[in-house]
Write a protein that holds these residues in place. Structure first.
Motif, PDB file in Angstrom:
ATOM      1  N   ASP A  36     -64.431 -62.399 -23.817  1.00 29.85           N
ATOM      2  CA  ASP A  36     -63.925 -62.791 -25.153  1.00 29.85           C
ATOM      3  C   ASP A  36     -64.868 -62.260 -26.220  1.00 29.85           C
ATOM      4  O   ASP A  36     -64.450 -61.711 -27.243  1.00 29.85           O
ATOM      5  CB  ASP A  36     -63.837 -64.318 -25.279  1.00 29.85           C
ATOM      6  CG  ASP A  36     -62.725 -64.875 -24.422  1.00 29.85           C
ATOM      7  OD1 ASP A  36     -61.838 -64.083 -24.047  1.00 29.85           O
ATOM      8  OD2 ASP A  36     -62.761 -66.089 -24.116  1.00 29.85           O
ATOM      9  N   ARG A  37     -66.158 -62.437 -25.958  1.00 30.69           N
ATOM     10  CA  ARG A  37     -67.153 -61.979 -26.934  1.00 30.69           C
ATOM     11  C   ARG A  37     -67.160 -60.442 -27.008  1.00 30.69           C
ATOM     12  O   ARG A  37     -67.253 -59.867 -28.094  1.00 30.69           O
ATOM     13  CB  ARG A  37     -68.544 -62.514 -26.553  1.00 30.69           C
ATOM     14  CG  ARG A  37     -69.657 -61.999 -27.406  1.00 30.69           C
ATOM     15  CD  ARG A  37     -69.469 -62.266 -28.902  1.00 30.69           C
ATOM     16  NE  ARG A  37     -70.456 -61.531 -29.690  1.00 30.69           N
ATOM     17  CZ  ARG A  37     -70.351 -61.244 -30.975  1.00 30.69           C
ATOM     18  NH1 ARG A  37     -69.288 -61.620 -31.654  1.00 30.69           N
ATOM     19  NH2 ARG A  37     -71.288 -60.575 -31.602  1.00 30.69           N
ATOM     20  N   ALA A  42     -66.333 -55.692 -30.136  1.00 28.22           N
ATOM     21  CA  ALA A  42     -65.824 -54.312 -30.114  1.00 28.22           C
ATOM     22  C   ALA A  42     -64.705 -54.134 -31.146  1.00 28.22           C
ATOM     23  O   ALA A  42     -64.599 -53.074 -31.779  1.00 28.22           O
ATOM     24  CB  ALA A  42     -65.330 -53.974 -28.715  1.00 28.22           C
ATOM     25  N   THR A  43     -63.912 -55.166 -31.348  1.00 33.26           N
ATOM     26  CA  THR A  43     -62.826 -55.077 -32.330  1.00 33.26           C
ATOM     27  C   THR A  43     -63.404 -55.045 -33.737  1.00 33.26           C
ATOM     28  O   THR A  43     -62.986 -54.258 -34.586  1.00 33.26           O
ATOM     29  CB  THR A  43     -61.879 -56.304 -32.182  1.00 33.26           C
ATOM     30  OG1 THR A  43     -61.498 -56.375 -30.818  1.00 33.26           O
ATOM     31  CG2 THR A  43     -60.649 -56.182 -33.058  1.00 33.26           C
ATOM     32  N   TYR A  44     -64.393 -55.905 -33.971  1.00 40.74           N
ATOM     33  CA  TYR A  44     -65.017 -55.995 -35.306  1.00 40.74           C
ATOM     34  C   TYR A  44     -65.586 -54.636 -35.727  1.00 40.74           C
ATOM     35  O   TYR A  44     -65.457 -54.219 -36.874  1.00 40.74           O
ATOM     36  CB  TYR A  44     -66.122 -57.052 -35.277  1.00 40.74           C
ATOM     37  CG  TYR A  44     -66.712 -57.371 -36.626  1.00 40.74           C
ATOM     38  CD1 TYR A  44     -66.162 -58.371 -37.440  1.00 40.74           C
ATOM     39  CD2 TYR A  44     -67.819 -56.667 -37.103  1.00 40.74           C
ATOM     40  CE1 TYR A  44     -66.705 -58.660 -38.680  1.00 40.74           C
ATOM     41  CE2 TYR A  44     -68.365 -56.958 -38.342  1.00 40.74           C
ATOM     42  CZ  TYR A  44     -67.807 -57.951 -39.129  1.00 40.74           C
ATOM     43  OH  TYR A  44     -68.344 -58.227 -40.354  1.00 40.74           O
ATOM     44  N   SER A 166     -70.346 -60.923 -36.819  1.00 44.81           N
ATOM     45  CA  SER A 166     -69.066 -60.732 -36.126  1.00 44.81           C
ATOM     46  C   SER A 166     -68.616 -61.986 -35.374  1.00 44.81           C
ATOM     47  O   SER A 166     -67.652 -61.929 -34.604  1.00 44.81           O
ATOM     48  CB  SER A 166     -69.158 -59.547 -35.166  1.00 44.81           C
ATOM     49  OG  SER A 166     -70.057 -59.847 -34.116  1.00 44.81           O
ATOM     50  N   GLY A 167     -69.356 -63.103 -35.560  1.00 43.52           N
ATOM     51  CA  GLY A 167     -68.824 -64.371 -35.058  1.00 43.52           C
ATOM     52  C   GLY A 167     -69.496 -64.986 -33.845  1.00 43.52           C
ATOM     53  O   GLY A 167     -68.930 -65.895 -33.227  1.00 43.52           O
ATOM     54  N   LYS A 168     -70.714 -64.547 -33.476  1.00 41.39           N
ATOM     55  CA  LYS A 168     -71.387 -65.152 -32.304  1.00 41.39           C
ATOM     56  C   LYS A 168     -72.323 -66.266 -32.761  1.00 41.39           C
ATOM     57  O   LYS A 168     -73.252 -66.019 -33.542  1.00 41.39           O
ATOM     58  CB  LYS A 168     -72.180 -64.058 -31.569  1.00 41.39           C
ATOM     59  CG  LYS A 168     -73.067 -64.568 -30.426  1.00 41.39           C
ATOM     60  CD  LYS A 168     -72.259 -65.027 -29.232  1.00 41.39           C
ATOM     61  CE  LYS A 168     -73.095 -65.385 -28.009  1.00 41.39           C
ATOM     62  NZ  LYS A 168     -74.047 -66.482 -28.191  1.00 41.39           N
ATOM     63  N   PRO A 169     -72.112 -67.502 -32.275  1.00 41.83           N
ATOM     64  CA  PRO A 169     -73.053 -68.586 -32.626  1.00 41.83           C
ATOM     65  C   PRO A 169     -74.456 -68.291 -32.089  1.00 41.83           C
ATOM     66  O   PRO A 169     -74.604 -67.650 -31.045  1.00 41.83           O
ATOM     67  CB  PRO A 169     -72.454 -69.818 -31.932  1.00 41.83           C
ATOM     68  CG  PRO A 169     -71.049 -69.464 -31.631  1.00 41.83           C
ATOM     69  CD  PRO A 169     -71.017 -67.968 -31.425  1.00 41.83           C
TER      70      PRO A 169
END
Ligand SMILES: NC(=O)c1ccc[n+]([C@@H]2O[C@H](COP(=O)([O-])OP(=O)(O)OC[C@H]3O[C@@H](n4cnc5c(N)ncnc54)[C@H](O)[C@@H]3O)[C@@H](O)[C@H]2O)c1
Length: 376
Positions: A36-37, A42-44, A166-169
């Protein structure tokens, strides 16, 4: 030079932010065991992915693998990369134990490959300026160094809300379990060994002041040191005191005390930080440290400010660029394997001291490294 990343976590965003400074580095793909990560990252950034580390390693165009996995995965991942014939640029630490770190360096040497470990902050404008001032003997013979890596009371901060671009805590459990010495000692150790040469001994104390950090998860172990203090004696005779904590108020100061004055900076996490000199002053029979700090000019205009945000004005990709240049030019890297190993040994020895304290003789050394060409 084609590179690939393994581990698309929190720090991977820092690397992405300054990668555009190095068009000679082409990121051809990334992989992460957390799919998921991997997809989110990769999309970001619109980057191709590999389904596995094995698929990445089978790609013959990849020359350098950038290992951005969590510290306890470094050894296995770096070993697989070296065994597949790839140069490795690893986040710190090189490994979690000294035998593992030595093993990686030996494998690299046997195969004619390079392995380096972050941090690369020595290659920053501030570190290079301090180093130049020392070469120019601006404060006379150096006797003592105080280096602080205190990060404030992290467990009281809203760290659950810290999220990368890119959204990783922020991986707080891992950070608490690995500990601030393994995580942060390197930021100053890599400067000190470059400036003063290999260390001879280190005498340390480390302790866990806040067990379990009041987190929502069970930490394993729960008592990793969150404070350490070390006195490092260098072969050159200089002595340095290094403090690491995630308890005392934020303080990343460096003071280098010589017979003619003091060289200081405010924060090694800021590549554009100013370098100051205070001079020992004599008036009549009085000798005192002049309270007026003079700026010693930075060796060049820092490249980073446009690309970074937040408290850390650092260029994480500069270390990969140095490795690529060393491979391309067939020369010794400024972050050579023996240097990374020595720095790793120091950090591990300090971390492992615990409350009994520890006097430790370094078992590794390194050949001299040289400043950046723009700082000579
Ligand atoms: N978080 C920070 O602020 C920060 C700053 C500087 C350096 N670092 C260093 O960067 C490294 C990574 O830290 P992070 O904060 O990004 O951690 P993180 O946990 O956010 O990311 C690590 C990633 O690696 C992946 N991974 C682990 N083992 C793997 C394997 N075998 N194959 C593929 N993927 C694997 C995980 O799934 C995870 O996504 C650490 O060495 C840390 O010391 C972190």
């Amino acid at each position: 030079m084609k590179i690939a990343i393994v581990g698309c976590g929190f720090v991977a965003d820092y690397y992405m932010s300054t990668l555009p400074l190095y068009p000679q580095l082409e990121l051809v793909g990334v992989t992460d065991k957390n799919k998921d990560r991997q997809h989110q990252f990769a999309t970001y950034y619109s980057i191709p992915t590999y389904d596995s580390l094995e698929e990445l390693l089978a790609d013959s165009q990849v020359k350098i693998v950038v290992n951005l996995t969590d510290p306890r995965s470094h050894y296995q991942v770096s070993k697989s990369c070296l065994e597949a014939g790839k140069h490795v640029y690893s986040e710190k630490p090189l490994a979690m134990t000294i035998p593992e770190a030595k093993d990686l360096v030996q494998i690299a040497e046997n195969r004619g490959l390079q392995i380096s470990s972050a941090p690369c902050s020595l290659l920053g404008e501030t570190a290079q300026t301090v180093w130049k001032a020392l070469r120019e003997n601006m404060v006379g013979p150096v006797r003592l160094v105080y280096a602080e890596m205190d990060d404030g009371m992290v467990h009281q901060m809203p760290y659950q809300k810290w999220v990368s671009k890119s959204g990783k805590p922020w991986p707080y459990a891992d950070e608490f379990e690995v500990g601030c010495t393994i995580e942060h000692a390197g930021y100053y150790v890599n400067w000190l060994t470059a400036f003063f040469g290999p260390a001879e001994t280190v005498t340390s104390f480390s302790s866990c002041l806040i067990p379990n950090k009041e987190t929502d998860v069970e930490l394993t172990p729960a008592d990793t040191p969150d404070f350490s203090v070390a006195c490092i004696k260098f072969q050159s005779g200089v002595v340095a005191r290094l403090t690491c904590s995630i308890v005392a108020p934020h303080d990343h100061k460096l003071s280098i005390i010589g017979d003619k004055g003091i060289l200081s900076i405010h924060d090694c996490w800021d590549y554009s930080d100013s370098v100051y000199i205070q001079r020992l002053t004599r008036i009549g029979r009085k000798v005192f440290m002049n309270p007026i700090k003079q700026k010693y000019p930075l060796v060049r205009k820092p490249l980073t400010s446009k690309y970074t945000r937040g408290a850390q004005n650092m260029d994480f990709s500069r270390g990969i660029a140095e490795m690529a240049a060393a491979i391309f030019e067939n020369r010794r890297s400024r972050m050579a394997a023996d240097v990374s190993l020595h720095n790793n040994e120091l950090a591990i020895a300090i971390h492992n001291a615990f409350e009994g304290g520890c006097f430790y003789k370094l078992t590794t050394s390194f050949d001299a490294i040289f400043p950046m060409y723009w700082a000579k």
